[in-house]
Design a protein around this motif. Structure first.
Motif, mmCIF file in Angstrom:
data_model
loop_
_atom_site.group_PDB
_atom_site.id
_atom_site.type_symbol
_atom_site.label_atom_id
_atom_site.label_comp_id
_atom_site.label_asym_id
_atom_site.label_seq_id
_atom_site.Cartn_x
_atom_site.Cartn_y
_atom_site.Cartn_z
ATOM 1 N N ALA A 90 0.692 -1.155 -0.027
ATOM 2 C CA ALA A 90 0.108 -0.032 -0.082
ATOM 3 C C ALA A 90 0.694 1.162 0.069
ATOM 4 N N GLY A 91 0.228 2.334 -0.702
ATOM 5 C CA GLY A 91 1.102 3.579 -0.647
ATOM 6 C C GLY A 91 0.183 4.722 -1.041
ATOM 7 N N GLY A 92 0.974 6.026 -0.939
ATOM 8 C CA GLY A 92 -0.179 7.038 -1.370
ATOM 9 C C GLY A 92 -0.628 7.650 0.029
ATOM 10 N N GLU A 93 -1.881 8.580 -0.367
ATOM 11 C CA GLU A 93 -2.301 9.190 0.962
ATOM 12 C C GLU A 93 -3.075 8.241 1.869
ATOM 13 N N ALA A 94 -3.464 6.890 1.381
ATOM 14 C CA ALA A 94 -3.766 5.965 2.270
ATOM 15 C C ALA A 94 -2.914 5.725 3.573
ATOM 16 N N VAL A 95 -1.755 5.888 3.233
ATOM 17 C CA VAL A 95 -0.492 5.587 4.109
ATOM 18 C C VAL A 95 0.236 6.733 4.798
ATOM 19 N N SER A 96 0.248 7.792 3.894
ATOM 20 C CA SER A 96 0.976 9.063 4.250
ATOM 21 C C SER A 96 0.004 10.039 5.032
ATOM 22 N N GLY A 97 -1.238 9.995 4.485
ATOM 23 C CA GLY A 97 -2.050 11.114 4.789
ATOM 24 C C GLY A 97 -2.018 12.091 3.512
ATOM 25 N N PRO A 98 -2.755 13.322 3.657
ATOM 26 C CA PRO A 98 -2.560 14.268 2.147
ATOM 27 C C PRO A 98 -1.278 14.372 1.909
ATOM 28 N N SER A 99 -1.062 14.259 0.426
ATOM 29 C CA SER A 99 0.240 14.774 -0.092
ATOM 30 C C SER A 99 -0.125 15.589 -1.541
ATOM 31 N N SER A 100 1.188 15.691 -1.809
ATOM 32 C CA SER A 100 1.191 16.304 -3.433
ATOM 33 C C SER A 100 1.273 15.309 -4.521
ATOM 34 N N VAL A 101 1.086 15.559 -5.890
ATOM 35 C CA VAL A 101 1.237 14.570 -6.843
ATOM 36 C C VAL A 101 2.352 14.167 -6.961
ATOM 37 N N ILE A 102 3.485 15.128 -6.777
ATOM 38 C CA ILE A 102 4.914 14.716 -7.149
ATOM 39 C C ILE A 102 5.222 13.572 -5.931
#
Length: 547
Positions: free
Chosen positions: A344-356
Motif C-alpha cells: 500500500a502507498g500514497g495518501e492512504a498511508v501518508s495522509g494528504p500529499s502532493s502529486v509529485i
C-alpha cells in the motif's frame, strides 16, 4: 527533453502545471541568482513534444499478474513501471473515469482536464488493463481476498478521498459544505449552481485554497479564510496563498471554528482564538483562548480541514492494517503490509500529499513489487538518445545576474469568471531564455577526478614541455614511481627539458621553477634530497662529498 523527464515520471505535463517543485529549492542556480523554472519548463516540453517522441518500447512478459486498486497518480505510476518490467497489470477504479484526485479534486484552473486525460491515456496505452466502475470491497462482491487469490501481488493506492469531518455545532445547517465534497461536485459537473453569497472557508491547507478560488469563480461575493495556524504556519503552498489574496480573499489566521450561526438560515460562523496548533512534542494538539471570539457573517461555510480514507473496502483484514492515525500500516522501506503480497502507498498511508509525492510512492511501490515477484527492482529507463554535450559554454558577462523569466498570468478579471488555467505558460522564446540560465551541472561529469592530495608533477611529454618557460631555472625529473631521477639548474628550461626528452627514457614526470639564481636553487634542492635519502639522485653525477 520530454524523454528525459519521462525517465523518472509518467506525468510530465501534469507536474508542469501542479507540482510544488521541491527540486527548484535545491537548484544550484539559486545560489547565484534565482533557481531555474524547472516546473514551467517541464510543462513547455510536455506541451510541445512531437507524438513520435512518445513511442513505447517492447517488453518481455514475466507471466506475473498485479492488481492496482486506485487510479490516482500513485496507482497509475506503479502500474506504468510494473508494466515496463513485463508484469500484467490491472487497475481497478470505483469511479467511472480514471485519475482519482487529479480529476475529482484538483480544480481545472490548476490543470486542464484534457491534459490529465491525455497523460492517463498515454500510460494506459502501454498495455495496462483498466476496470472502471469496479469498487473493491465486501459491499461490491469483489473482495480484497478475491483479488489476492487471483493476482500475484496487490497494490492499494486508494488515496484520501473523504473530507475529514469534526463535531461542530450547526454543521448540519444547509449552506455548510465540506471541502473535498464541494470540489468533487464542481469538478465532476454535479454542482447544482446554488448562489454562494458571502463565503467563509475554514482551513489553511491547499484544499482550502482551492475551495476559496473555486468559490470565487462560482460567484462568491465575499471570500474569507480562517485557519488554526498562524500565517507562517499555514500548510498551503505560498504561491496558492498569494493567489487567494490576489483574488480578494481575506485571511484570518490563528482562529478556529466554534459554532455555525443561523437565524432561520445560515447567518455566519463564530470563531475562537487559537493560541497554539502543536504541543511541545510537535503533535497536532491545538489550544484555544475561549475568552477571545469573533463572528464572520456568511451565507456559505466550507469546512476544508483535512482528508481521510474510507477503509471499509478492506473487509475482515482491515483491523490488522489500519493504524491509530487512520492510515494503513506498511513497512516504510518496502511498502509491504502485514498481509503477504499486499502493498500500500500514497495518501492512504501518508495522509494528504502532493502529486509529485504520490508519483514517488508509485515508483517505490513498483520497484518493491518487482523484487517481490522475483525481479531486480530496477525501474530506471534510458529514454533520451545518448549525446555528447559541448563543454564549451562561452562567456556571458550578464549570466550570473540574469533572473528567472516571468510567467504570464490570466488577468484578475478573467480569472474570477473562468476556470481556465491561471498560468498561461512559456512560449518558445521565453522557454529557451530560461533554459539558457542553467549552470550546466551535468558538465561536471566530464571533469576528470582530481588527484588527492594535489600533486605538482606534470607528465613528461612534448605537450607539457612546450608550455615551460625558456628562462633560467631548475627542473626535477621523476620516474614512473615518481622517484626523483635528476635535479638540475639550467639557463634555458625548455631547451634543457627537450634534450632530456630525447636522452632520458626513464623520466615520466617533471617539475620546474623559474629562478635567476638557478645554481643556488639547484644546490638547495640537492642538499635537501641528500639529507632525506643519504645519496644524490641517480641522474646527478656530482660527488657526494661536495655536499
Amino acid at each position: 527533453a520530454l524523454a528525459v523527464i519521462r525517465e523518472r515520471v509518467p506525468f510530465p505535463a501534469v507536474l508542469g502545471y501542479v507540482c510544488f517543485h521541491p527540486c527548484e529549492s535545491v537548484c544550484r542556480r539559486g545560489s547565484v541568482s534565482e533557481p531555474i523554472s524547472i516546473c514551467r519548463l517541464k510543462r513547455f516540453a510536455a506541451e510541445h513534444a512531437r507524438p513520435q517522441d512518445q513511442a513505447a518500447a517492447p517488453v518481455t512478459k514475466t507471466g506475473k499478474k498485479v492488481a492496482v486498486v486506485g487510479s490516482g497518480p500513485a496507482g497509475l505510476t506503479a502500474a506504468y513501471y510494473l508494466q515496463t518490467k513485463g508484469h500484467s497489470v490491472t487497475v481497478f477504479e470505483a469511479a467511472s473515469e480514471p485519475g482519482g484526485m487529479l480529476l475529482q479534486s484538483i480544480p481545472r484552473f490548476r490543470v486542464p482536464r484534457e491534459v490529465v486525460r491525455r497523460e492517463i491515456d498515454w500510460i494506459l496505452a502501454r498495455g495496462i488493463e483498466l476496470r472502471t466502475n469496479t469498487a473493491v470491497g465486501p459491499a461490491s462482491g469483489f473482495s480484497l481476498e478475491k483479488l489476492r487469490s487471483e493476482y500475484d501481488a496487490v497494490f492499494l493506492a486508494v488515496g484520501a478521498q473523504l473530507s475529514k469531518k469534526i463535531r461542530l455545532e450547526g454543521s448540519e445547517i444547509p449552506g455548510v459544505l465540506w471541502g473535498l465534497d464541494f470540489l468533487r461536485e464542481v469538478n465532476l459537473g454535479s454542482w447544482p449552481g446554488t448562489p454562494l453569497g458571502r463565503v467563509v472557508v475554514i482551513g489553511g491547507g491547499n484544499v482550502a485554497m482551492d475551495v476559496a478560488l473555486t468559490a470565487r469563480r462560482l460567484g462568491a461575493k465575499e471570500l474569507q479564510i480562517a485557519c488554526l495556524e498562524s500565517r507562517a504556519e499555514m500548510p498551503a503552498f505560498k504561491s496558492e496563498i498569494e493567489q487567494v489574496c490576489e483574488e480578494g480573499g481575506v485571511l484570518h489566521p490563528s482562529w478556529g471554528p466554534k459554532r455555525v450561526l443561523a437565524n432561520g438560515k445560515l447567518a455566519g460562523i463564530e470563531l475562537v482564538r487559537c493560541t497554539r496548533v502543536f504541543d511541545e512534542s510537535g503533535r497536532f494538539n491545538p489550544s484555544f483562548d475561549p475568552s477571545v471570539t469573533t463572528v464572520i457573517e456568511a451565507d456559505t461555510v466550507v469546512l476544508a480541514i483535512g482528508q481521510s480514507t474510507d477503509f471499509s473496502f478492506l473487509g475482515e483484514i482491515g483491523q490488522s492494517l489500519v493504524t491509530e492515525r487512520g492510515t494503513l500500516r506498511v513497512d516504510e522501506a518496502t511498502l509491504a503490509t502485514p498481509v503477504s503480497g499486499l502493498l500500500a502507498g500514497g495518501e492512504a498511508v501518508s495522509g494528504p500529499s502532493s502529486v509529485i509525492q504520490a508519483i514517488a510512492v508509485g515508483r517505490k511501490a513498483a520497484a518493491s513489487i518487482d523484487r517481490y515477484l522475483g525481479g531486480d527492482g530496477v525501474i530506471e529507463e534510458a529514454l533520451a538518445p545518448a549525446q555528447e554535450n559541448d563543454p564549451w559554454i562561452g562567456r556571458d558577462e550578464e549570466f550570473a545576474s540574469r533572473g528567472r523569466e516571468p510567467m504570464s498570468y490570466r488577468s484578475l478579471a478573467e480569472r474570477q469568471t473562468s476556470f481556465e488555467t491561471i498560468e498561461l505558460g512559456f512560449d518558445e522564446s521565453i522557454a529557451l531564455k530560461e533554459a539558457r540560465r542553467c549552470l550546466r551541472c551535468d558538465l561536471r561529469l566530464q571533469i576528470g577526478a582530481p588527484i588527492l592530495p594535489p600533486e605538482p608533477w606534470l607528465e613528461f611529454d612534448q605537450e607539457h614541455v612546450a608550455t615551460t618557460s625558456a628562462s633560467e631555472g631548475v627542473y626535477q625529473l621523476l620516474d614512473a614511481e615518481k622517484q626523483i631521477l635528476r635535479i638540475a639548474g639550467v639557463v634555458n628550461l625548455r631547451l634543457a627539458l627537450e634534450e632530456q626528452l630525447n636522452s632520458n627514457p626513464k623520466a615520466r614526470y617533471f617539475l620546474y621553477e623559474e629562478a635567476s639564481m638557478y645554481t643556488q636553487r639547484e644546490s638547495e634542492l640537492l642538499q635537501r634530497f641528500l639529507q632525506e635519502h643519504g645519496h644524490l639522485p641517480a641522474g646527478n653525477d656530482l660527488g657526494d662529498d661536495l655536499f
